[in-house]
Every structure is written in structure tokens, then in C-alpha cells.
Design a protein around this motif. Structure first.
Motif, short mmCIF file in Angstrom:
data_model
loop_
_atom_site.label_atom_id
_atom_site.label_comp_id
_atom_site.label_asym_id
_atom_site.label_seq_id
_atom_site.Cartn_x
_atom_site.Cartn_y
_atom_site.Cartn_z
N LEU A 57 0.83 -1.20 0.00
CA LEU A 57 0.00 0.00 0.00
C LEU A 57 0.86 1.26 0.00
O LEU A 57 0.58 2.22 -0.73
CB LEU A 57 -0.92 -0.01 1.23
CG LEU A 57 -1.97 1.10 1.33
CD1 LEU A 57 -2.93 1.01 0.16
CD2 LEU A 57 -2.72 1.01 2.66
N ILE A 58 1.93 1.26 0.80
CA ILE A 58 2.85 2.41 0.85
C ILE A 58 3.42 2.67 -0.54
O ILE A 58 3.45 3.81 -1.02
CB ILE A 58 3.98 2.17 1.87
CG1 ILE A 58 3.43 2.18 3.30
CG2 ILE A 58 5.07 3.23 1.72
CD1 ILE A 58 4.45 1.76 4.34
N VAL A 59 3.92 1.62 -1.17
CA VAL A 59 4.57 1.77 -2.48
C VAL A 59 3.59 2.29 -3.52
O VAL A 59 3.90 3.21 -4.29
CB VAL A 59 5.18 0.43 -2.93
CG1 VAL A 59 5.66 0.53 -4.38
CG2 VAL A 59 6.35 0.05 -2.04
N MET A 60 2.40 1.70 -3.57
CA MET A 60 1.45 2.09 -4.62
C MET A 60 0.97 3.53 -4.44
O MET A 60 0.82 4.26 -5.43
CB MET A 60 0.28 1.11 -4.65
CG MET A 60 0.65 -0.24 -5.26
SD MET A 60 -0.78 -1.31 -5.61
CE MET A 60 -1.22 -1.81 -3.94
N ILE A 61 0.75 3.96 -3.20
CA ILE A 61 0.32 5.35 -2.98
C ILE A 61 1.45 6.30 -3.33
O ILE A 61 1.22 7.34 -3.98
CB ILE A 61 -0.13 5.56 -1.51
CG1 ILE A 61 -1.37 4.74 -1.21
CG2 ILE A 61 -0.42 7.04 -1.26
CD1 ILE A 61 -1.80 4.79 0.25
N ALA A 62 2.68 5.97 -2.92
CA ALA A 62 3.83 6.83 -3.23
C ALA A 62 4.02 6.98 -4.73
O ALA A 62 4.26 8.08 -5.25
CB ALA A 62 5.09 6.27 -2.58
N CYS A 63 3.90 5.88 -5.45
CA CYS A 63 4.07 5.92 -6.91
C CYS A 63 2.92 6.66 -7.59
O CYS A 63 3.12 7.39 -8.57
CB CYS A 63 4.17 4.50 -7.47
SG CYS A 63 5.69 3.64 -7.03
N LEU A 64 1.71 6.47 -7.07
CA LEU A 64 0.54 7.14 -7.67
C LEU A 64 0.66 8.65 -7.55
O LEU A 64 0.43 9.38 -8.52
CB LEU A 64 -0.73 6.65 -6.99
CG LEU A 64 -2.04 7.28 -7.47
CD1 LEU A 64 -2.30 6.93 -8.93
CD2 LEU A 64 -3.21 6.84 -6.59
#
Length: 432
Positions: free
Chosen positions: A281-288
Motif C-alpha cells: 500500500l505504501i509503495v502504490m500510494i507513493a508511486c501514484l
């Protein structure tokens, strides 16, 4: 301009900088630096936070952002360099890299799938959501700064606080590369995040966002942009220190090769299987959030220089290009983009440094021309070297320059060239 708008803009800027690369660099630095952690993370923060912050200030002080910064060398150089910057950090690298990392380090931590079809389906969903969140430029700051960034910070806080409570500090020997000059090694790790280049685009996003919020007048925009930059910088420092500390204290037996493995391991040790979900979740939000900011910046820039097409049309164009490049795979993206980034990064740093210098000491055309020209020559050589086209005679000559072994041979000659250019214009009374 309300204080709330500046705060939200600062959160937005934090999210723009805090992509997946920034997530995984500090933990690995923390693990490798051992007892030299403080010196190493200080060097990292200097180039990964302070240098981009200076870039934001430089953009805010320039009349037309990146375009006017490049114009000081030559108008043609200004437009070409700006296009190269936006294409390299945008459609050809930053956007597809964010999407691919979101898939490999985010989605695959939650769902176990194989093959190229899942990547295609994920990229369609990822860029579809990005399109919906980017299509209205006046709402981008609210969407990212008011909603997505607090979610990202909350999830990060859960991980970091639990790590501080659970993990114990023990002495650890630094890896070989951090045993001598740990501050310089950390400095170089932050340098290679290349956020100073991204800041040239992100600064315009914040300025345009503040204008949309009703900010008017040069002083108000400068003050608001610098305040947003300070908020982002404080947030980045706190997060980098926390993530670096996790890497420093995490217990592990098997060898670890990168920061992503550290955070996955930390998430699993602290939260069990649900740790994979947390990290993903951290990675996907940061990338988004990074992807949203890059597409917004690119769309607005190209609409400004070529307004025949609407902002929405440019958003769609960059979405489609990003989706296509994403499906080439992360390794191919890095292979193609690395030479280009090596070429532009020193030039971008020189432009930022000189634009800040001129704000206090006056503008010198020769200072820009001489300094940028020398930096460009060195950058061209480093680009060829990254393509395995090194020339031994030149390499031997460069090895005598300060910091040459660290990829910074360009700094001393560029500084001398800029000083000579400024001195000549000062002598001939051509300082503006």
C-alpha cells in the motif's frame, strides 16, 4: 492565500518527491552505514532534500520557471533543455518507472501473479486512476495534498512507530564503502536520487496550484512556494531519518541486497502477513502521487508552449506513452533512461546554482554560457561512459580532478568556468 492552501501544497510537494526510489534508498543506506549512520544520512539529506529545496526556490524566483532559467544561456537552449527535462523525468522515465515500481514492489507484494498480462492489466488500472485524478488541473493539489498524502503519511507512521517500539539498537559495522568518508558517500546517494531535476518541474506544479487558489503577485507566490518547499523538506527529513533508522536497527540473518527487501522484511517482522499489504500500500500510494504530479507538470508545460492542444489532450498523450513504456519492463526503462539522466543532471544543478547566485549578485550571461558549456561537455562524456564508450586517454586525464572517482569530476572545472565568465562580465560592466 490561506495558510491551509500552503500546507496542502507542501503535502503535495512532499508526495511528488517521495516516490518509490526515495522509499527504498534510506533503509539500505542505514543498514550499510552501520555506526556511521548519522554522518551518512546527513550527507544524504543534504542532496536529497536541501538541493531540491534550493531548486524550488530557484524556480519560484524565475519569471517563467524552467524556461526562463534555460533562457539565460540561450533561448533555443532554454526551450530544448526544458523539453528534454520534462520528457526524461516524465513520459520516458519518471512516469513509467513509477507505474512499474508500483507493480513490482507494491502490487506483487499483495497478489502473487506471473507473466506479462498482469502487468498490462495493472498498468491499465493504474493509469486509468491517474487520468481521473489528473484531468482537472485545479483539483490536483487538493486531491494529492489533502487526501492522498495524509493517507501515505499515516501508513508510513504505522510502520515507523512500530519499528521504533520493537527493534533494539545494536552496534553494527559499516560496509566497506561507508568505512571512509561516510558523509560523502551519503551525499552521493542523495545526489543520485536526481530529485533536483524533478524539482524543476515540481516547482511549477506548486506555483500553478497556488495561482489556482487565488495567489497573486510575485512576492505572494514566492513566499507561498518557499513555504510549501519548507513543509515538504521537513516531512522528507523526518521520513528519511525514520526509514534510515529502520535499516540501521532491523535484525536479519540472510544477506539483504536493497532497501525494498529491508522494508518488506520489517513489515513482515512487525505485522506478519499483513505487513506485505502494508508495504504494498505504501509503495502504490507513493508511486501514484508521483505519477499524478509528473503528468500534471508535463501536461501544463506542453500546453503552455504549444497551446493548440488542450491540457486534457496532453494528459491523455502522456498517459498512453507512460502505459506503453511501462510494459517494456523496469530493466529496459532504466537501461534507456540512465544515459539521458546522466547527461542532464549536472547541467540542471549548474543552472539552479547560478540562478540562485544571480539573485544576490546579478546576472552574468557569460557565467551561464561558460559554466553550462563545461558541465555539458563532462555530462556528454559521462553519458558515453554509461554506454560503455569510455576513452582511456580522457579517463586518465579526468582521474586527476577532485571527486573524479565519485562521478563528480565536472564540479571543479565548471565552477572555475562560471567564475571566469562572471569575472569577465564584471570587468566589462555587463552584470545585469
Amino acid at each position: 492565500m490561506r495558510k491551509k492552501d500552503v500546507l496542502i501544497s507542501g503535502f503535495m510537494l512532499f508526495s511528488l518527491f517521495f516516490g518509490a526510489g526515495n522509499l527504498i534508498f534510506p533503509p539500505y543506506l542505514g543498514m550499510e552505514s552501520g555506526t556511521h549512520f548519522i554522518a551518512a544520512i546527513s550527507g544524504f539529506i543534504l542532496t536529497a532534500v536541501f538541493l531540491p529545496f534550493l531548486t524550488i526556490i530557484s524556480v519560484s524566483l524565475s519569471k517563467n520557471g524552467l524556461l526562463s532559467i534555460g533562457d539565460r544561456v540561450h533561448p533555443v537552449f532554454g526551450i530544448v533543455f526544458a523539453i528534454v527535462i520534462y520528457m526524461s523525468i516524465g513520459a520516458l522515465y519518471g512516469i513509467p518507472r513509477a507505474s512499474n515500481v508500483a507493480y513490482e514492489l507494491g502490487f506483487l507484494q499483495i497478489v502473487s501473479v506471473e507473466g506479462r498480462l498482469p502487468l498490462l492489466l495493472f498498468s491499465i488500472a493504474f493509469f486509468g486512476l491517474t487520468y481521473l485524478l489528473t484531468i482537472n488541473p485545479k483539483k490536483v493539489i487538493d486531491l494529492v495534498g489533502q487526501f492522498l498524502t495524509p493517507i501515505l503519511l499515516l501508513v508510513l507512521a504505522v510502520l515507523c512507530v512500530q519499528a521504533f517500539i520493537t527493534f533494539d539498537y545494536t552496534d553494527a559495522e559499516a560496509s566497506e564503502k561507508f568505512q571512509s568518508a561516510p558523509f560523502l558517500k551519503g551525499f552521493l546517494e542523495g545526489y543520485f536520487t536526481m530529485d533536483a531535476v524533478a524539482a524543476l518541474a515540481f516547482g511549477i506544479v506548486i506555483i500553478n496550484g497556488l495561482k489556482d487558489k487565488g495567489a497573486s503577485g510575485k512576492k505572494e507566490l514566492i513566499r507561498g512556494t518557499i513555504s510549501a518547499g519548507m513543509i515538504a523538506a521537513i516531512g522528507l527529513v523526518m521520513v528519511y531519518l525514520s526509514l534510515g533508522w529502520i535499516g540501521r536497527v532491523i535484525p536479519h540473518e540472510a544477506p539483504i541486497s536493497n532497501g525494498a527487501e529491508i522494508l518488506v522484511l520489517a513489515s513482515q517482522q512487525l505485522f506478519g502477513y499483513s505487513g506485505n499489504l502494508l508495504f504494498g500500500l505504501i509503495v502504490m500510494i507513493a508511486c501514484l502521487t508521483t505519477c499524478i504530479g509528473l503528468i500534471n507538470a508535463c501536461g501544463r508545460f506542453f500546453h503552455e508552449i504549444y497551446p493548440r492542444y488542450s491540457y486534457k489532450a496532453y494528459v491523455l498523450i502522456f498517459i498512453l506513452i507512460g502505459m506503453a513504456v511501462t510494459n517494456l519492463g523496469l530493466n529496459m526503462i532504466l537501461k534507456v533512461a540512465t544515459p539521458l539522466l546522466v547527461l542532464i543532471y549536472p547541467v540542471a544543478i549548474v543552472l539552479v546554482a547560478l540562478s540562485l547566485f544571480q539573485h544576490f549578485f546579478g546576472e552574468s550571461r557569460r557565467m551561464y554560457v561558460y559554466g553550462v558549456s563545461i558541465a555539458a561537455v563532462f555530462s556528454l562524456y559521462e553519458m558515453l561512459a554509461s554506454l560503455n564508450l569510455k576513452m582511456e586517454g580522457i579517463q586518465d586525464a579526468l582521474s586527476v580532478l577532485p571527486l573524479s572517482t565519485n562521478g563528480l569530476a565536472w564540479t571543479t572545472p565548471t565552477l572555475l568556468a562560471a567564475i571566469i565568465g562572471y569575472g569577465l562580465d564584471l570587468f566589462q560592466k555587463k552584470i545585469i
